[in-house]
Design an enzyme around this catalytic site. Structure first.
Site, PDB file in Angstrom:
ATOM      1  N   ASP A  86       0.665  -1.120  -0.034  1.00 29.02           N
ATOM      2  CA  ASP A  86      -0.119   0.091  -0.019  1.00 29.02           C
ATOM      3  C   ASP A  86       0.827   1.246   0.014  1.00 29.02           C
ATOM      4  O   ASP A  86       0.489   2.090   0.618  1.00 29.02           O
ATOM      5  CB  ASP A  86      -0.828  -0.024   1.234  1.00 29.02           C
ATOM      6  CG  ASP A  86      -1.619  -1.163   1.143  1.00 29.02           C
ATOM      7  OD1 ASP A  86      -2.257  -1.640   0.340  1.00 29.02           O
ATOM      8  OD2 ASP A  86      -2.010  -1.586   2.469  1.00 29.02           O
ATOM      9  N   SER A 132       2.085   6.840   0.609  1.00 27.53           N
ATOM     10  CA  SER A 132       1.464   5.673   1.486  1.00 27.53           C
ATOM     11  C   SER A 132      -0.108   5.882   1.032  1.00 27.53           C
ATOM     12  O   SER A 132      -0.453   7.188   1.014  1.00 27.53           O
ATOM     13  CB  SER A 132       1.420   6.241   2.881  1.00 27.53           C
ATOM     14  OG  SER A 132       0.536   5.478   3.656  1.00 27.53           O
ATOM     15  N   ARG A 133      -0.611   4.930   0.391  1.00 24.69           N
ATOM     16  CA  ARG A 133      -1.765   4.831  -0.170  1.00 24.69           C
ATOM     17  C   ARG A 133      -3.147   4.802   0.656  1.00 24.69           C
ATOM     18  O   ARG A 133      -4.131   5.495   0.274  1.00 24.69           O
ATOM     19  CB  ARG A 133      -2.141   3.702  -1.195  1.00 24.69           C
ATOM     20  CG  ARG A 133      -1.360   3.872  -2.593  1.00 24.69           C
ATOM     21  CD  ARG A 133      -1.249   2.889  -3.384  1.00 24.69           C
ATOM     22  NE  ARG A 133       0.076   2.617  -3.562  1.00 24.69           N
ATOM     23  CZ  ARG A 133       0.626   1.673  -4.110  1.00 24.69           C
ATOM     24  NH1 ARG A 133      -0.276   0.788  -4.893  1.00 24.69           N
ATOM     25  NH2 ARG A 133       2.006   1.097  -4.589  1.00 24.69           N
ATOM     26  N   VAL A 134      -2.762   4.281   1.810  1.00 25.88           N
ATOM     27  CA  VAL A 134      -4.045   4.428   2.812  1.00 25.88           C
ATOM     28  C   VAL A 134      -3.950   4.906   4.135  1.00 25.88           C
ATOM     29  O   VAL A 134      -4.850   5.245   4.879  1.00 25.88           O
ATOM     30  CB  VAL A 134      -4.506   2.731   3.003  1.00 25.88           C
ATOM     31  CG1 VAL A 134      -4.880   2.179   1.958  1.00 25.88           C
ATOM     32  CG2 VAL A 134      -3.398   2.090   3.706  1.00 25.88           C
TER      33      VAL A 134
END
Lengths: 189, 521, 204
Positions: free
Chosen positions: B356, B381-383
């Site tokens: 992620d 940071s995707r989430v």
């Protein structure tokens, strides 16, 4: 030199059939299974021997001679078949060949070959006891292949069809030792 | 409690004897027909299952475990976990009907174990609370909930711009000697008192490196909540291969079980676990070795075809469980080492696509003294954003863009000297913000301290001081705030966000400290 | 320059007037003393003397009134302003100095206050630091003790398990020896028979 799987299977079947025909003619099918097992054991036990028999620089005669001198006194038909395998660089197939031959031999004998290992020689009472115990389990007659091995200390080891029951004293003691010295008091498996 | 007396030993032995199973059942037996390179070819074992744990018994009675890998028509290809040299041809092999399991539980905290859960630190046997399968299918969609709680790494650069949430998989990638392990270790150290169990999995590393990591963790009191799973370079490839899975399995025990060791539920919350896999490129190499010696066909870079699945199924086990399932979480921080910054190689691209987000470390930054050498431009940071503390989000919102434009300007400004005021201001601010992100090792900062520092920078309160004084100012400011404005810091922590009153108060406090700050040392 | 010249002129005028005054008075007094006996005429000026004297006096007066007085007056006025100005300045200075004094006093007070607060702050810091260090030391020592306890416990456990292991090994070895040496073939066969009874299904 990977080969077509089906071709290999057919080759093995040919070897098996040849040996089966030969041994059935002389009535030594059962002995042949024992000898083949022993041969297999020796070949696996000594990787150097295995490598020598696969050596490309050694000519076919030399390989056959090696086999002949090691397995002197073996059933000539068994030795012949294995020699042909060695000649054709197909000793790698010996495990499948042995398994296949045993299966076919059992079929031909209409019986199950059971390996029995004990410390002392069996007497007839014990043989009947074993047969009585195992025949209902397989639904077939039982042929015993007896081995003597003092290292099992006592009791009996029975084996057939790749399965094994180890009721030897050595095994029991080992189990006890492991349980006694293990500290695992918690946790569930 | 445990007195060494004859009666105690006697009692233990008797108890053990009670559990002795004397029944003799039939077992499947095979024989080793060839062995070498940690790989055994086994004749027989017709009922063997893929991935099943096999028991090899040497002629001296020693038991070595193996893993069934290749199931062929007449034989089984297995890898040995443990003493490869003890097993010879014609030795017996039994099936066990089990897949590989590792013991886990509270007693493992503070311990160093091998991938099979056996202690390596000489502190005696470990009493397991339970066992977990090494290969475990990751929970599905229903059991999960989106990531919403933060994992504080204690590093400003990461917590501000690349926030990590509990249950996230954040890749740490970079060349050798760029501080990848340091980030993992600093993060573990920063979890002190944060209700987090940490697992550090060392794969294919030098035993001395592992020892120094353990020593570091011990020195900072981090071993109290940490388990180290070590498969050093001297271990056989199969052990290195299962090490990360074993680490995940040990961690899973804590998230699927509550404090009392019973299965987690809404009433019995599961715990939070942080897993650092250091590093997965070595695991891939070990797996490649295993596969090639098992005669599996090689693919790109000679890795086997399923090396992607190897990593995806491991990282998929990172999870944030829904409250119904106890709300536990497993956060994964896999580490990948690149060669000469090549992120387009096979394994790096695979793992980048699985995770992620990634924290990208660069050696040129490292040597410029920008440590941690995080390249914030290409790290994402995707989430984690949804897990970030509100106040941090407020102050760091524009930080990433500011820094990006700073870098752009910086390259541009090297050519000309005549810059307008706005550009110059931006350069000044950027230089100070960049300086503000520098952080030594084991100098983790609480999130409210980070907020204060970034706030000071973003409000331009550092613009009139020399860049070289920024770090000293930051350290002094934090000390000052904690000793003299403890209530303000406490309020900041409690509220978790900045309102106007708090902002004013903060500005005032920073100005007060600034007034007494001496620029020249 | 001009002022200086006119001042000199004024001074010369005054001198002139005084000188002429003296010359007028003394001869007259001497004259009167001479002519005491001459009755009232003694005090009356002789007209022939008196007229020119008057004229001279009037001329002098006129000259003085015209030139001397304004200069003198000017001097006075100037002097007056100078004095007033300096007085004013003195007053101003006084006020200024008072203000400064007050300022200084205020600053002093502030400084004192600040010093006090700095000391208080430092005290607070030191206090906090001390508490922190004490706490840390305490925690560390506690952790050390706990660690030592754990280590001892682990050692004990290890010792027990080692002992247990060797007891088990020994037991098994002795058993094996007994079986190996003391079992006759007949015993073995009995054991085999019992084992066969115990075994489960081989074809499971």
């Amino acid at each position: 030199m990977p080969k077509n799987r089906l071709l290999v299977n057919r080759e093995i079947a040919t070897y098996v059939q040849v040996l089966l025909d030969a041994t059935q003619a002389s009535g030594t099918t059962f002995e042949a299974t024992s000898q083949l097992k022993e041969m297999q054991h020796v070949l696996v036990e000594h990787p150097a021997l295995r490598d020598a028999l696969r050596d490309e620089t050694l000519d076919a005669d030399a390989r056959v001679n090696i086999l002949g001198s090691i397995f002197e006194g073996f059933d000539p038909s068994v030795l012949k078949v294995v020699s042909v395998m060695a000649e054709r660089h197909e000793l790698g197939l010996i495990h499948r060949f042995v398994n296949e031959f045993q299966a076919k031999a059992e079929e031909a004998l209409d019986a199950v070959i059971v390996d029995v290992t004990t410390v002392v020689e069996l007497d007839d009472a014990l043989r009947t006891q074993i047969k009585n115990k195992l025949e209902p389990q397989f639904g077939k007659s039982i042929v015993l292949r007896e081995h003597i091995d003092p290292s099992i200390m006592g009791g009996i080891i029975l084996g057939a069809h790749g399965k094994r029951i180890d009721a030897s004293v050595a095994k029991q003691l080992e189990k006890t030792r492991v349980v006694l010295s293990s500290q695992r008091s918690g946790g569930e498996r | 409690m445990a007195e060494i007396t004859a009666s105690a030993i006697d009692e233990v032995l008797r108890k053990q004897l009670d559990s002795l199973d004397t029944s003799v059942e039939s077992r499947e037996v095979g024989t080793v027909i060839q062995i070498g390179d940690g790989i055994a070819r086994v004749d027989g074992l017709k009922d063997c299952m893929a991935g099943e744990l096999l028991e090899f018994v040497s002629s001296e009675g020693k038991t070595v475990y193996g893993l069934a890998q290749n199931l062929e028509e007449e034989e089984v290809g297995a890898v040995l976990l443990g003493d490869v040299n003890a097993i010879k041809e014609n030795d017996e092999v039994h099936t066990t009907g089990r897949i590989v399991e590792v013991p886990s539980g509270k007693a493992m905290l503070g311990r160093v174990v091998n991938p099979l859960g056996m202690p390596l630190d000489g502190k005696g046997p470990i009493e397991a609370e339970g066992y977990r399968p090494v290969e475990f299918k990751a929970p599905g969609i229903i059991e999960r909930t989106p990531v919403h709680e933060p994992v504080q790494t204690g590093l400003i650069a990461i917590d501000a711009m690349i926030p990590i949430g509990r249950g996230q998989r954040e890749l740490i990638i970079g060349d050798r000697q760029t501080g990848k392990t340091s980030i993992g270790v600093d993060t573990i150290i920063n979890q002190k008192g944060k209700d987090m169990i940490c697992i550090y999995v060392a794969i294919g590393q030098k035993a001395s490196t592992v020892a120094s990591v353990v020593e570091t963790l011990q020195r900072h009191g981090a071993m109290d909540y940490t388990i180290v799973v070590s498969a050093p370079a001297s271990d056989a490839a199969p052990l290195q291969y299962i090490a990360p899975m074993a680490g995940a399995a040990i961690g899973e025990f804590f998230i699927y079980n509550g404090e009392d060791g019973k299965p987690a539920s809404a009433m019995n919350p599961g715990r939070h676990v942080l897993c650092v896999y250091d590093d997965l490129s070595k695991q891939a190499v070990a797996y490649r070795q295993m596969s090639l010696t098992l005669h599996r066909p090689p693919g790109r870079e000679a890795y086997p075809g399923d090396v992607f699945y190897l990593h995806s199924r491991l990282l998929e086990r990172a999870v944030k469980l829904s409250d119904k399932n106890g709300g536990g979480s497993l956060t994964a921080l896999p580490i990948i080492e690149t060669q000469d910054g090549d992120v387009a190689a096979y394994i790096p691209t695979n793992v980048i696509s699985i995770t992620d987000g990634q924290i990208y470390l660069q050696s040129d930054l490292f040597f410029q003294g920008q440590r941690p050498a995080v390249n914030v431009g290409i790290s994402v940071s995707r989430v984690g954003g949804s897990a970030q503390v509100k106040s941090m989000k407020q102050v760091a919102g524009t930080l990433r863009l500011d820094l990006a434009s700073y870098r752009e300007l910086q390259a541009f400004a090297q050519f000309g000297s005549d810059l307008d005021k706005a550009t110059q201001d931006q350069l000044t601010r950027g230089a100070r913000m960049t300086e503000l992100l520098k952080q030594g090792r084991f100098a983790s900062m609480e999130v409210e301290d980070q907020v204060i520092a970034i706030y000071a920078g973003s409000q331009g309160l550092l613009d009139d001081m020399p860049v070289s004084a920024v770090l000293r100012f930051r350290a002094g400011l934090i000390d000052y705030m904690h000793t003299n404005k403890a209530d303000l810091v406490a309020r900041l922590r409690e509220k978790g966000k900045l309102d106007d009153a708090l902002r004013d108060e903060l500005t005032e406090a920073i100005k007060q400290y600034k007034a007494s700050f001496v620029y020249e040392e | 320059m001009k002022a200086h010249v006119s001042k000199l002129a004024a001074r010369a005028g005054i001198m002139g007037a005084l000188a002429s005054g003296a010359t007028l008075a003394f001869p007259m007094m001497a004259f009167a003393a001479e002519r005491e006996t001459a009755g009232v005429s003694a005090i009356l000026p002789a007209m022939d003397e008196f007229i020119p004297m008057l004229v001279a006096f009037l001329v002098l007066l006129a000259i003085l009134a015209k030139f001397g007085w304004p200069a003198f007056d000017n001097l006075l006025v100037r002097r007056e302003t100078t004095i007033r100005e300096s007085l004013e300045k003195a007053e101003e200075n006084r006020i200024e100095s008072e203000r400064t004094l007050k300022e200084y006093q205020q600053q002093l007070a502030d400084a004192r206050q600040e010093a006090k607060s700095i000391i208080a702050e430092a005290k607070q810091t030191a206090e906090g630091e001390r508490a922190r260090m004490t706490r840390q030391a305490q925690e560390e020592s506690e952790a050390m003790i706990a660690k030592a306890r754990e280590a001892i416990e682990a050692e004990k456990k290890a010792a027990i398990s080692e002992l247990q292991g060797s007891v088990a090994d020994l037991t098994v070895a002795v058993t094996a020896r007994v079986i190996g040496e003391d079992f006759s073939d007949e015993d073995h066969r009995k054991l085999i028979a019992r084992s066969i009874e115990e075994v489960g299904n081989l074809n499971a």
